[in-house]
Design an enzyme around this catalytic site. Structure first.
Site, mmCIF file in Angstrom:
data_model
loop_
_atom_site.group_PDB
_atom_site.id
_atom_site.type_symbol
_atom_site.label_atom_id
_atom_site.label_comp_id
_atom_site.label_asym_id
_atom_site.label_seq_id
_atom_site.Cartn_x
_atom_site.Cartn_y
_atom_site.Cartn_z
ATOM 1 N N ALA A 41 -6.310 42.820 -100.254
ATOM 2 C CA ALA A 41 -6.793 44.202 -100.305
ATOM 3 C C ALA A 41 -8.075 44.395 -99.493
ATOM 4 O O ALA A 41 -8.204 45.357 -98.729
ATOM 5 C CB ALA A 41 -7.020 44.622 -101.751
ATOM 6 N N ASP A 95 -4.681 50.597 -99.462
ATOM 7 C CA ASP A 95 -5.790 49.993 -98.715
ATOM 8 C C ASP A 95 -6.062 50.770 -97.432
ATOM 9 O O ASP A 95 -7.218 50.958 -97.036
ATOM 10 C CB ASP A 95 -5.466 48.536 -98.375
ATOM 11 C CG ASP A 95 -5.267 47.676 -99.603
ATOM 12 O OD1 ASP A 95 -5.858 47.988 -100.656
ATOM 13 O OD2 ASP A 95 -4.506 46.686 -99.516
#
Length: 309
Positions: A36, A253
């Site tokens: 992430a 993300d």
């Protein structure tokens, strides 16, 4: 290097089954990387921002690949070599609607992150320090690294960004809720889905309830419904863009990267949300966690020249 984004966390090797269907029927696989925090750093760099990623990797080919791939994307890369293995995740799409991910990360190099790994000067010199709710779930030392880093950044007047990013495979809702609430209460910027936020705030007006914990900028990511936000007391919302979804992984993300890249560039809140929506939409049109991170020109082709900066 001008001040920019600083982030840290675990990036893993990614084994992905090509095509759609049960894993046992997959005929071929691709190998990439995914994490992430590094996804966000790569997304910011692709949009012209300065970004630094720090993390632990193993003394293996996967660790070397992670460091080289992140650096090749234009991200300043601080890879700490650990004696343990680099974590892996295996992903397949059971159907066109659902992806399944299995983690192999217990005891990994990335989980052994500690406060000593994160230099204070990196935090103090950044414009934004970005962390996620994934890292505190990995180990006690990783959790300590997150909270110490957040406090160091706050003491230096550096903006702290938190993406709640709850992962049920890493910890229970019961264990996660108080930690995530504490982390969000220390943030200036917070990103969460409605479901994530409701782990530790009352349902209903999620943005307002998150803002009551302290963040001045609250962005609620709501997938195909777009997003809503409460930024410095002003309510904003953006509808999702209609695109052909190839791979939904990494959209969140990418959204965060778009918002933070525009914030670093000095854009107004509504512009940040426009870019965030477009960046998330573009990402789902390309396979992979971070391979689809767009440039400004890519976004201009998608929604118009107003995203060029």
């Amino acid at each position: 290097m001008s001040p920019g984004l600083f982030t840290f966390g675990e990036t893993m090797g990614l084994v992905a089954a090509d095509g759609i269907g049960p894993l046992g029927h997959a005929k071929s696989f691709s190998f990439g990387i995914g994490g992430a925090e590094s996804n966000v750093a790569i997304g910011v760099a692709r949009l012209g921002g300065e970004a630094t990623w720090l993390g632990r990797v193993g003394p293996d080919a996967t660790g070397a690949l992670i460091a080289s791939r992140i650096a090749a994307a234009g991200v300043r890369t601080l890879a700490v070599t650990d004696e343990s293995f680099t974590g892996l995740m295996v992903r397949h799409r059971r159907s066109g609607e659902f992806a399944q991910v299995d983690y192999h990360r217990a005891g990994s190099a990335g989980s052994r992150l500690s406060p000593a790994d994160v230099p204070a000067h990196e935090l103090q010199d950044a414009s934004i320090v970005h962390v996620t709710g994934i890292t505190p779930a990995l180990s006690g030392t990783a959790r300590a690294a997150v909270f110490q880093s957040v406090e160091t950044a706050r003491a230096a007047g550096v903006a702290v960004s938190v993406d709640v990013n709850f992962r049920a495979k890493l910890w229970s809702r019961f264990d996660a809720a108080p930690v995530l609430r504490d982390l969000v209460s220390r943030a200036d910027i917070v990103f969460a889905s409605p479901e994530e936020a409701e782990l530790f705030v009352d349902p209903g007006d999620v943005a307002a309830n998150l803002a009551e914990l302290g963040p001045a900028e609250v962005i609620v990511k709501d997938g195909g419904r777009g997003c809503s936000a409460l930024i410095e007391g002003v309510r904003l919302s953006k509808a999702a863009l209609s695109v052909t979804v190839v791979d939904p992984v990494g959209a969140g993300d990418a959204f965060v990267a778009g918002y933070l890249a525009d914030r670093l560039a000095g854009a107004a809140p509504e512009e940040r949300l426009t870019t965030a929506i477009a960046t998330g939409a573009f990402a789902v049109t390309v396979p992979g966690d971070c391979e689809g991170a767009p440039t400004r020109d890519d976004l201009a082709a998608l929604i118009g020249d107003d995203v060029r900066r």
